[in-house]
Structures are given as structure tokens and as C-alpha cells.
Scaffold this active site. Structure first.
Site, PDB file in Angstrom:
ATOM      1  N   HIS A   1      38.550 -17.220  58.870  1.00 34.43           N
ATOM      2  CA  HIS A   1      38.336 -16.074  59.755  1.00 34.43           C
ATOM      3  C   HIS A   1      36.885 -15.656  59.571  1.00 34.43           C
ATOM      4  O   HIS A   1      36.330 -15.825  58.485  1.00 34.43           O
ATOM      5  CB  HIS A   1      39.166 -14.851  59.365  1.00 34.43           C
TER       6      HIS A   1
ATOM      7  N   ASP B   1      36.294 -13.721  56.440  1.00 39.01           N
ATOM      8  CA  ASP B   1      36.524 -14.400  55.152  1.00 39.01           C
ATOM      9  C   ASP B   1      35.204 -14.889  54.580  1.00 39.01           C
ATOM     10  O   ASP B   1      35.072 -15.063  53.368  1.00 39.01           O
ATOM     11  CB  ASP B   1      37.368 -15.677  55.305  1.00 39.01           C
TER      12      ASP B   1
ATOM     13  N   ASP C   1      48.097 -22.412  54.528  1.00 40.75           N
ATOM     14  CA  ASP C   1      48.048 -20.953  54.657  1.00 40.75           C
ATOM     15  C   ASP C   1      48.995 -20.392  53.596  1.00 40.75           C
ATOM     16  O   ASP C   1      50.067 -19.871  53.895  1.00 40.75           O
ATOM     17  CB  ASP C   1      48.469 -20.544  56.069  1.00 40.75           C
TER      18      ASP C   1
ATOM     19  N   GLU D   1      53.484 -22.184  61.834  1.00 36.37           N
ATOM     20  CA  GLU D   1      53.525 -21.882  60.398  1.00 36.37           C
ATOM     21  C   GLU D   1      54.979 -21.869  59.928  1.00 36.37           C
ATOM     22  O   GLU D   1      55.825 -21.175  60.512  1.00 36.37           O
ATOM     23  CB  GLU D   1      52.855 -20.528  60.126  1.00 36.37           C
TER      24      GLU D   1
ATOM     25  N   ASP E   1      56.317 -12.547  55.076  1.00 38.81           N
ATOM     26  CA  ASP E   1      55.507 -13.763  55.072  1.00 38.81           C
ATOM     27  C   ASP E   1      54.944 -13.959  53.660  1.00 38.81           C
ATOM     28  O   ASP E   1      53.838 -13.536  53.359  1.00 38.81           O
ATOM     29  CB  ASP E   1      54.365 -13.527  56.087  1.00 38.81           C
TER      30      ASP E   1
HETATM   31  C1  XLS Z   1      49.343 -14.421  59.088  1.00 40.32           C
HETATM   32  C2  XLS Z   1      48.799 -15.639  59.643  1.00 40.32           C
HETATM   33  C3  XLS Z   1      47.299 -15.797  59.475  1.00 40.32           C
HETATM   34  C4  XLS Z   1      46.801 -16.813  60.446  1.00 40.32           C
HETATM   35  C5  XLS Z   1      45.337 -16.760  60.731  1.00 40.32           C
HETATM   36  O1  XLS Z   1      50.524 -14.294  58.895  1.00 40.32           O
HETATM   37  O2  XLS Z   1      49.483 -16.725  59.108  1.00 40.32           O
HETATM   38  O3  XLS Z   1      46.980 -16.123  58.169  1.00 40.32           O
HETATM   39  O4  XLS Z   1      47.110 -18.105  60.029  1.00 40.32           O
HETATM   40  O5  XLS Z   1      44.938 -15.549  61.234  1.00 40.32           O
HETATM   41 NI    NI Z   2      48.939 -18.719  59.374  1.00 39.88          NI
HETATM   42 NI    NI Z   3      51.404 -16.190  58.087  1.00 40.59          NI
END
Ligand code: XLS
Ligand code: NI
Ligand code: NI
Length: 438
Positions: A101, A104, A338, A268, A307
Site C-alpha cells: 500500500h 506501507d 497477506d 483471500e 480476519d
Molecule cells: C484486509 C485486506 C488487505 C488487502 C489490501 O483485510 O486483506 O490487506 O489485501 O488492502
Molecule cells: Ni488481503
Molecule cells: Ni484480509
């Protein structure tokens, strides 16, 4: 450049029986599986935010890990130290991609002009680092969820001013992604959703998000971005209702607003399970719509409803994932970890153990999925299951050349309906166990 991870050697493949904690047991980059090297099947990426920024702070306590890398946090020296650490980390693991990002890679300033200047400076530094290596950018994105200005959303905000800041961040993040040769650009709609309909115009917000995405596509293409845009679906957290709930919802949205040619899904694992789906369901839905782009490789905890971004260790899940990926002919993107260390895993060694675990989990999943495909029994079963549609009538149903009247007449001629064949679920599950454990 002073070495940062001093006691960590380059991580090598040593085979499944090794007891060396700093070696791969399954990830053997050059091993060929179904005609392709493991490294090509599995373009792994390091997530800048979790690996180089997150240090264990949670709702109840502060950092447990030291991610200063010898510099004072919040400075450009620290931003550069993170680049040094990141490249050393990736090189030691043989990871070829990173994801980031905007915020980051530099500390965000009060004034966006200063933030942008810092971003130029750090990406010059990253580019310089990239030159001596074969490390590339998998995807970039703009963080449009942390800054308080996004509390009512970014594309879905009620404020034209905030909308302009979202646009400015996307513009800059796209430029940086192009500058770093990124293959993709991600939209994860962190604040794009709502808490209550009492204060929300859903249609208005969705139209504004779509417009922001359309402008991003136009601008991206105009500056030479030829890669894929991705939506990363997630059903909840931070918002109660997230607009990109799951792959099916996101694909419908993209089609509604004519964005489907430029976008694919970044799936994801942990988001899939939060949506009440399996990881592989989300992959399959994306693949059958021609939109399987990239993967955020992590796993959730079935006991926790958020998450948790754990490193994947579940080989059953990674096998099912790789089965879908192989069947779909691979990804246009890659496998971005991630994922973050658990808070008490706070040493440099733990960072490496986490990636070794994740890479080995997917390598083993790849090996097992390839075995399942080469064995062919699952495919053969599915093929046979729909056999009745090979009949003349079945073919006409498939091609849309029947009427309700015709089919009803046939049912009435039969009078009673024969029971279809067994779905054999338990037997098929035993085939997976056979592949995994024999
Ligand atoms: C959050 C997301 C984030 C994205 C990128 O839950 O997984 O990390 O992958 O913004
Ligand atoms: Ni993500
Ligand atoms: Ni996530």
C-alpha cells in the site's frame, strides 16, 4: 549494506525429512510439476504491511516485535531500512514479488504533496534495489481505510473533498505501481460499505465507487498500465456490510458498471471463510467467470469471526486451492502472503518460519493437487455425474432448445421420476485423504 537478519542463512530446499527449521521441506523452486517449475506455479509475494510494518499491536496491547530495523520509526530512514530488510528477507527466501500500500512504504505526511514526494523518493530507492535482483512488484494499492478522512468510505464517502483525496491516492499508487513494473493493482474496499441504512444511500455510493474505478482504469491505461485491476472481496470487517461481499457479488458489480474487462478477483482465503464460503468456492466462482486473478494466501481460524490473517498451514485447504488453480490454468497474478505472525511470535526467526511454513504448505498443496488431477478419478466422477445430459434431449436442454411444455410432456409420459445416481461425497473425500496421507 549491513545485514539485518544476521543469523538467518539463505533458505534452501532440503527435502521432507530435514529437521533444519530454516529449510524448505516441500518448496523446491526448480522441481517440475505438470510441465512447469514450482516457482512458476507459485509466484509468491511478500506483503509489505504485515511483514515489515505490523509489529503486534492489537486492541489490547502495543508492539511485541521490533520492526525498527535499526532506524527511528516514522522517518524516511526507517522507510529505507524497511526496504533493505524487505529485500534481504525476500532474497533469503527466494521470493520474487512484493505487494504494497502507499502508506506501507513511507510515513504519511499531513500534506499529500509531501507524502507524494516521499513516495517518489522511496520508490527510487526500491527501484535501485530491484535492479540488482530478480525481485518484482506483484501489485500495488492505495490504503483508503486507515486515515480518519475515510471514516465514511473512500469511493463511497459523502464528501466530495474526501473523494478527491481517494482519487489522488489511487492516481499516485497507480503511477508507483507502473514505475515499479507491478503486474496488478488492487482495490480492497476497506471502508466501502455501511453500518446502518439509516444514514446510507447504497445506490449512490455504489455508483460513486464504480466511477472511481472507471477513472482508475482510464488513467492506468493512459500511463501504460497493462496489468489487471483486482477487486479483493471481503464480507465484513471493518464495515458490517461490505459492498464487495464475495466473488459473485463483486463480479456482478463489475458487470453492472462495465468494468469486467479490466478487473479480475484477488481472492483471500480468510475472506472467503468469513463470507461463509470455502476458499475453493471463491476460486471456482472467479475461474468460471474468467476472473481468477490473484490470491492473498492466508488462513482464518474457525473459532474466530474475523480476519486473523494467519500463515497457511492447512494442507487440505492448500491442496483444494491448488486443485482449482491448476484446473483454471494458473493465475495471472500470484500468491501474496497477506498474513502475519501471531503476536507472541516476535523474533526475526519467526518471520522466516512463517514464510517457510506458508511456502511449504502451498508447495505440498501443489504436489498433492497435481497428483489428484493426474490420477483423474475425481474428474472422471464429475464427468460421469452429468452423463444424462449427453443424450439427444440433454444436449438440446444444454443449448437452450427446449420448452417447458416439451419437458413437462416427457415427465408426464414417465409418470414417476427415477432417482438420480449417488453423489458419492464420502467416497470422493476418501480419495483426497488417500492422496494426502498415503
Ligand atoms: C484486509 C485486506 C488487505 C488487502 C489490501 O483485510 O486483506 O490487506 O489485501 O488492502
Ligand atoms: Ni488481503
Ligand atoms: Ni484480509
Amino acid at each position: 549494506m549491513a545485514e539485518i537478519f544476521k543469523n538467518i542463512p539463505e533458505i534452501k530446499y532440503e527435502g521432507k525429512n530435514t529437521k533444519n527449521p530454516l529449510a524448505f521441506r516441500y518448496y523446491d523452486a526448480d522441481r517440475v510439476i505438470m510441465g512447469k517449475k514450482m516457482s512458476e506455479h507459485l509466484p509468491f509475494a511478500m506483503a509489505w504491511w504485515h511483514n515489515l510494518c505490523a509489529a503486534g499491536t492489537d486492541m489490547f496491547g502495543r508492539d511485541t516485535a521490533d520492526k525498527s530495523f535499526g532506524a527511528e520509526k516514522g522517518t524516511m530512514e526507517h522507510a529505507k531500512a524497511k526496504v533493505d530488510a524487505g529485500f534481504e528477507f525476500m532474497q533469503k527466501l527466494g521470493i520474487k514479488y512484493f505487494c504494497f500500500h502507499d502508506v506501507d512504504i513511507v510515513p504519511e505526511a499531513e500534506d499529500i504533496n509531501e507524502t507524494n514526494r516521499r513516495l517518489d523518493e522511496i520508490t527510487d530507492y526500491i527501484l535501485e534495489k530491484m535492479r540488482g535482483t530478480d525481485i518484482k512488484c506483484l501489485w500495488g494499492t492505495a490504503n483508503m481505510f486507515s486515515n480518519p478522512r475515510f471514516m465514511n468510505g473512500a469511493g463511497s464517502t459523502n464528501s466530495v473533498d474526501v473523494y478527491c483525496f481517494a482519487a489522488a491516492q489511487i492516481k499516485k499508487a497507480l503511477e508507483l505501481t507502473v514505475k515499479l513494473g507491478g503486474k496488478g493493482y488492487v482495490f480492497w474496499g476497506g471502508r466501502e460499505g455501511y453500518e446502518t441504512l439509516l444514514n446510507t444511500d447504497v445506490k449512490f455510493e455504489q455508483e460513486n465507487i464504480a466511477n472511481l474505478m472507471r477513472m482508475a482504469v482510464e488513467y492506468g491505461r493512459s500511463i501504460g498500465f497493462t496489468g489487471d485491476f483486482y477487486i479483493e472481496p471481503k464480507p465484513k470487517e471493518p464495515m458490517k456490510h461490505q459492498y464487495d461481499f464475495d466473488a459473485a457479488t463483486a463480479i456482478g458489480f463489475l458487470r453492472q458498471y462495465g468494468l469486467d474487462k479490466d478487473f479480475k478477483m484477488n481472492i483471500e482465503a480468510n475472506h472467503a471463510t468469513l463470507a461463509g464460503h470455502t476458499f475453493r468456492h471463491e476460486l471456482r466462482i472467479s475461474a468460471i467467470n474468467g476472473m481468477l486473478g490473484s490470491i492473498d494466501a492466508n488462513q482464518g481460524d474457525y473459532l474466530l469471526g474475523w480476519d486473523t490473517d494467519e500463515f497457511p498451514y492447512d494442507v487440505y485447504e492448500s491442496t483444494m486451492c491448488m486443485y482449482e488453480v491448476l484446473k483454471a490454468g494458473g493465475l495471472t497474478g500470484g500468491f501474496n502472503f497477506d498474513a502475519k505472525n501471531r503476536r507472541p511470535s516476535n523474533t526475526y526467526e519467526d518471520m522466516f518460519h512463517a514464510y517457510i511454513l506458508g511456502m511449504d504448505t502451498f508447495a505440498l498443496g501443489l504436489i498433492k493437487a497435481a497428483e489428484l488431477i493426474e490420477d483423474g478419478e475425481l474428474d472422471a466422477f464429475v464427468e460421469k455425474k452429468y452423463e444424462s445430459f449427453k443424450s439427444e434431449l440433454g444436449q438440446r436442454i444444454r443449448s437452450g432448445n427446449t420448452t417447458l411444455d416439451e419437458l413437462a410432456t416427457r415427465a408426464q409420459q414417465m409418470g414417476t421420476c427415477p432417482t438420480p445416481d449417488s453423489g458419492r461425497q464420502e467416497y470422493l473425500e476418501s480419495i483426497i485423504n488417500r492422496a494426502l496421507f498415503s
